[in-house]
Structure formats: structure tokens, C-alpha cells
Design an enzyme around this catalytic site. Structure first.
Site, short mmCIF file in Angstrom:
data_model
loop_
_atom_site.label_atom_id
_atom_site.label_comp_id
_atom_site.label_asym_id
_atom_site.label_seq_id
_atom_site.Cartn_x
_atom_site.Cartn_y
_atom_site.Cartn_z
N SER A 1 0.81 -1.22 0.00
CA SER A 1 0.00 0.00 0.00
C SER A 1 0.84 1.27 0.00
CB SER A 1 -0.92 0.02 1.22
OG SER A 1 -1.78 -1.09 1.20
N ARG B 1 -3.33 8.25 -0.98
CA ARG B 1 -3.65 6.98 -1.62
C ARG B 1 -4.28 7.20 -2.99
NH1 ARG B 1 -8.50 4.32 -2.29
NH2 ARG B 1 -8.27 2.09 -2.69
N HIS C 1 -1.71 7.44 2.69
CA HIS C 1 -3.10 7.33 3.14
C HIS C 1 -3.47 8.44 4.12
CE1 HIS C 1 -2.36 3.58 1.17
NE2 HIS C 1 -3.61 3.19 1.30
N GLU D 1 4.45 -0.20 14.89
CA GLU D 1 4.94 1.10 14.43
C GLU D 1 5.87 1.78 15.42
OE1 GLU D 1 1.75 0.19 14.62
OE2 GLU D 1 1.22 -0.12 12.52
N PHE E 1 -1.05 6.03 11.70
CA PHE E 1 -0.25 5.16 12.55
C PHE E 1 1.16 5.75 12.76
CE2 PHE E 1 -2.94 2.02 10.01
CZ PHE E 1 -4.03 2.19 10.83
N ASP F 1 -12.10 2.80 3.57
CA ASP F 1 -11.67 2.29 4.88
C ASP F 1 -12.26 3.07 6.05
OD1 ASP F 1 -10.29 0.07 4.12
OD2 ASP F 1 -8.29 0.97 4.27
#
Lengths: 276, 315
Positions: free
Chosen positions: B35, B165, B107, B56, B81, B115
């Protein structure tokens, strides 16, 4: 370990304990308990095991040391000063405005400090990164990290443990200063972390247990470390070791001795010297 | 504005090119390499790629350790994250010692789409801006992303690179040379200046066309480096146009709009409207209805421009 080396390291550890007490008393704050408990471990590392050169603090081939339990900064500063990274006389500037001896280790300011720590749980990850870099560069330095037992309550420690085993970091050695106490009291009462040996083994580490005040046992365990996977040495220690009125007392986690208490503490250490 | 490319795609390609030139480049990911597009680097340089798993906090610490040993690490995961989950690791282990770790997070914003809120970061710029010494870049398209990745690698310090994204139009000329810290004027105007970052740059260019049809001359400036802010360029435009609209795919609290507002309030008080997410979480959906719902459209920018111009006239 021969008796001369053992005696030399024990003497050095007592000298470091005196530095710790003097600098924390001068600062009026700091963490004596967990600094004193780690003094024998640190003396063994800096005066017997590690390849460091105070004339070249950024020497690329030096062994790395990460004080993950950053509040024990006084024991690190005592070791570095005794090594010659900076003058011993500077130690009493601990925590002063403008001093390069910050309350917790500062990579940018202090010669010989390899990582900025103080927020618990982060140092082992940094050590993993240093060990990965050594492998990439085909350099033979080793990476040591000192953790607290209370610190093992931080989840990031176990993320780091997982990754060190995954990448088979045989040149990484973690030492846990198992003094059994944290700020709020006994580790096992605040938040149980037992069984430690089984936990580390389950995470893929080679695990050894030693008396954390026996310099020969500490050195021997480091000699015995695995070269194909990470090694953890669980060092059983006494918080406040060397100062009778601090030993095993959680209240001395983060409190400075008064000038009278300092004199009593130094007298106890001097007596140990005389008894040798 | 023809072909659309996601900024994350340009990131992955540029990383590979950088990796060929500089052995110090290493890449870490937290189980999202497909991704974030770091998988391309992983294929070509498996020894210099470290998948850290879904962890992370540890990834940021490991990146710090690699940087302490002479490497230039790029650490990638989704924006929320990287900046939320691992905030304090970024602060303590990376930024405080000023290690040259590049946090390249994809993202970002509501354009994540289906999502939903858990994965749509609307706070990341605020979180990174507030850390001392952190450079924050939000490129507007694929061309600028390529330049920003290279500039980040060359910058001696920590960098946060905010990537998306969703494919976005290419608005910068192919031969554009990215300069860290420089806001780029894409369209000259005199009635209002539109200061935008990320995908809102192309939205503002469309808005400027619409405003022109109504007889209003809008300047458009791409403020891709959100920190340090190009104060001179922004103050110059504010003085000339005397009305400012900021536009970002981020909360209006703590992002580009806040940075510009603080600058203008101190140096050149100017009527200001802030287009962005108004203290709300995102939600699932296709990207166009999401941008509509959160007021991230040319129409919303036009309305803001009209309001700010009107407000100026009333003063």
C-alpha cells in the site's frame, strides 16, 4: 575473571556510586536507586567489556550502549566520566541549566551518549536499529542496552524483542537491571512481569541469569552470549545497592539525599573500600 | 491536468532511484509495503529493506538506531499510525536527537476512501508540526513528490512526508525542481490568494478558473512545505491580494490554515477563510462524495473566496 580484574572493577563501581550520590545531592533531584543498582553492570561494561575510545566518541567501530532506563543517567555519566569522555569535576553540574549533563541522556549534548532516552520502553528499539546497521555495514561492533525490570511493562519492549529475534541479531545484548522496584512499589505488585526468563525465551532470545552485583558473573554471561540470536542477561540487583539506608526502598527511586545523608552514604562506601 | 497519479506511487518509484544512488538509504515498513509502495524498494534492495511487522512504535525506534549509525532511513506506514500511534517515538527517539529519519506516510486525509475514519488521518500535520525541528512536506502531485523525496533524503534532519492513496492530477511541470521550504506560485492573481497543500492544490486551480469566470482574480500558491513555512512568499501574496483562503485535506485545527493564520495575525493581519475538515472525523465512501461532504471541492473554495473578499470590503 582473575582476582585483580575483579577487584579493579569493584573498586571502579564503588567510585561510580560515590559520583552518583554526589551529583544527585548537588542537583537536589535525580534517581539514585536505579543508578546504584546498575553500577556493577556499568563498571563491567565500560571497564572490561566494551570497545570504546573517549578520544573518539563517534568512532564508527565503537561498541554501542543504549541506556533504555534513561532515568539512571547518573550511572552512565559516572561511567563516561571515569572513562575520560569528560572531566569528573563536571559531574556535579548534573541537571543544571546549561549543563550538557541533562536529567536524562541527550545524544546531541553529551560525548559518549549514543541515544536520547528517558521515555521508557524506547531504547531497545534503537539498539535493534544500531545492530541492523552493523550487519549492513559488515562491522563487528556489538550493541548493548540496559533496561529496567519495571520498564518491561512497556509494550514497545516486546515489539523490539520480537524484531531482534526475527532478524537474528547475535551482536545485540540486553541487560535487565532486575531490582524489583518501581516508583509505586514492588514491580510484581504494580504490574506483574513474571516469569521473565520464560517470556524472553518465548520471544526467541538466549536468556541468562546472574547476580547483578557480581562483576565476574556479569562478564562471564556476556562472554557466553549467543552469536546467532540476541541475548538477554537478567541481572538480579538491589535497588540503592551500596547505601544501606537506600537498599530495597522504593522511596529512593527518585529522591536526592540531603547533605547529611550524603555523608552517611559516602561513609558506607568508604568502609566497603577499607574492608577490601 | 490530464493524467492522475497517486503521490504514494511516485514515492515508491523515487525510493528505488534513490536507493541506486545512495547506499545509505534504507527503508522500513510496518506490514503495508504494498500500500505504501515501499515493496518496489524491497524487491530491488532486499538487504536494505526491513519489514517490522505491525509494530509502528518499534519501527520508529529502529529507524532512529539506523540513523544513529549513518543510515538515511525512510519509515513508512499509514499517516495516522506513523504520527498517532508512534507520536512519542517520533518525538523522543527521532526528533529530539535530530536524526535524519524520513517518515514517509501514505493514506493521509479522507481521500483514503472506503476504509473510513479509523484509517483517515486528519490530524497528522498538526502532530508533526508541533515537534521542534521537524520538517513537514505535503506534495501536491506525483512530480512534486519525486522532488520532495529526494529533498527529504538530502535534508540533514527529520522530515515528515505526507502522501495520499488516491490518484490526483499532475499540476506541476514535468521539469519542476522541488526546493524545500519554497512555496510555488502556480497562478498569479490580485483579488484573493488561495494557499493550498496536497490534493487541494489542483482543487484550488479549478476554483481559480471558476472565480475568473465571475470576474475575480485568484492567485494560487502551492504551500507544499508546511514547516518551515515560506513566510516571505505568503506575506507578499497577502499584502498584494488582501484576502487569503487556505485549503487542506486536514483538520483546520493545527494544519496549514493554522500555520498561515498565526503568521498573518502576527505579521500582516489579513481577512482569512480556512477550507479544511471542520473538527470532524472522516467516514467510509468513494472519494468524490467524501470531498463533497467535507467541503474539499472547487465550489467550497470559491464560496470561501467570495466570503473573504466580501469580508474585506465590509472592513
Amino acid at each position: 575473571m582473575d582476582i585483580t580484574t575483579k577487584t579493579r572493577l569493584e573498586k571502579r563501581a564503588r567510585e561510580m556510586r560515590r559520583h552518583i550520590l554526589r551529583m544527585i545531592a548537588a542537583a537536589g533531584s535525580g534517581h539514585p536507586g536505579g543508578s546504584l543498582s546498575a553500577a556493577d553492570i556499568m563498571a563491567t561494561l565500560y571497564f572490561h567489556v566494551m570497545r570504546v575510545d573517549p578520544q573518539r566518541p563517534n568512532w564508527p567501530l565503537r561498541d554501542r550502549f543504549v541506556l533504555s532506563k534513561g532515568h539512571a543517567a547518573p550511572v552512565l555519566y559516572a561511567a563516561l566520566a571515569e572513562c575520560g569522555f569528560f572531566p569528573v569535576e563536571e559531574l556535579t553540574s548534573l541537571r543544571e541549566f546549561g549543563s550538557y549533563l541533562q536529567g536524562h541522556p541527550d545524544y546531541k549534548q553529551t560525548a559518549g551518549v549514543d541515544a536520547s532516552t528517558g521515555s521508557l520502553g524506547q531504547g531497545l528499539s534503537i539498539a535493534v536499529g544500531m545492530a541492523l546497521a552493523a550487519r549492513l555495514d559488515a562491522k563487528d561492533y556489538r550493541v548493548f542496552a540496559l533496561l529496567g525490570d519495571g520498564e518491561l511493562q512497556e509494550g514497545q519492549i516486546w515489539e523490539a524483542a520480537m524484531s531482534a529475534a526475527h532478524y537474528r541479531l547475535g551482536h545485540l545484548v540486553a541487560l535487565v537491571d532486575c531490582n524489583g522496584l518501581q516508583i509505586d512499589g514492588e514491580v510484581e505488585r504494580v504490574m506483574s512481569i513474571a516469569p521473565l526468563k520464560e517470556k524472553w525465551q518465548a520471544f526467541g532470545w538466549y536468556c541468562l541469569e546472574v547476580d547483578g552485583h557480581a562483576v565476574d558473573q556479569i562478564a562471564h554471561a556476556i562472554d557466553e552470549a549467543s552469536t546467532v540470536r540476541p541475548t538477554v542477561i537478567l541481572a538480579r540487583t538491589i535497588k540503592g545497592r551500596g547505601v544501606p539506608f537506600m537498599e530495597g526502598r522504593a522511596e529512593w527511586h527518585g529522591k536526592a539525599p540531603s547533605s547529611d545523608q550524603l555523608q552517611d552514604a559516602l561513609a558506607a562506601l568508604n568502609k566497603e573500600d577499607e574492608d577490601v | 491536468m490530464s493524467d492522475k497519479v497517486a503521490t504514494r506511487a511516485a514515492y515508491g518509484k523515487t525510493l528505488v532511484a534513490l536507493g541506486r544512488e545512495d547506499e545509505r538509504i534504507v527503508v522500513l515498513d510496518a506490514d503495508l509495503s504494498g500500500s505504501t509502495t515501499t515493496a518496489e524498494f524491497a524487491r530491488e534492495f532486499p538487504q536494505r529493506f526491513f519489514n517490522m511487522g505491525i509494530a509502528e512504535a518499534n519501527m520508529m525506534g529502529v529507524a532512529a538506531g539506523l540513523a544513529a549509525s549513518g543510515k538515511i532511513p525512510f519509515a513508512s506506514t499509514f499517516a495516522i499510525f506513523a504520527t498517532g500511534r508512534a507520536f512519542e517515538q517520533v518525538r523522543q527517539s527521532i526528533a529530539y536527537p535530530a536524526f535524519p529519519v524520513k517518515i514517509a506516510a501514505t493514506h493521509a486525509g479522507v481521500s483514503v476512501g472506503a476504509d473510513g475514519a479509523s484509517h483517515q488521518s486528519i490530524e497528522d500535520v498538526a502532530l508533526m508540526r508541533v515537534i521542534p525541528g521537524m520538517t513537514v512536506i505535503c506534495p501536491c502531485d506525483a512530480v512534486e513528490t519525486a522532488g520532495a523525496v529526494i529533498a527529504a533524503a538530502r535534508h540533514d534532519g527529520p522530515v515528515y512526508l505526507r502522501l495520499g492513496r488516491h490518484p490526483v492530477p499532475v499540476v506541476m511541470p514535468k521539469n519542476h525542481v522541488f526546493t524545500l521550504g519554497r512555496a510555488e506560485r502556480l497562478r498569479q492573481g490580485s483579488d484573493v490568494v488561495l494557499l493550498a497543500s496536497g490534493l487541494m492544490v489542483s482543487v484550488c486551480l479549478e476554483a481559480a478558473d471558476l472565480l475568473a469566470q465571475q470576474g475575480m482574480s485568484a492567485e494560487v500558491i502551492n504551500v507544499s512545505t508546511i514547516k518551515p513555512l515560506d513566510k516571505a512568499a505568503i506575506l507578499d501574496a497577502a499584502k498584494r491580494c488582501r484576502a487569503v483562503v487556505t485549503a487542506e485535506e486536514h483538520s483546520v485545527i493545527g494544519g496549514l490554515g493554522s500555520a498561515v493564520a498565526a503568521l498573518l495575525a502576527q505579521k500582516c493581519p489579513t481577512p482569512l477563510e480556512m477550507v479544511g475538515i471542520q473538527d470532524r472525523f472522516g467516514q467510509s465512501g468513494d472519494v468524490p462524495p467524501l470531498l463533497e461532504e467535507y467541503g474539499l471541492t472547487p465550489g467550497a473554495v470559491v464560496a470561501a473566496a467570495e466570503r473573504v473578499i466580501q469580508g474585506r470590503c465590509m472592513n
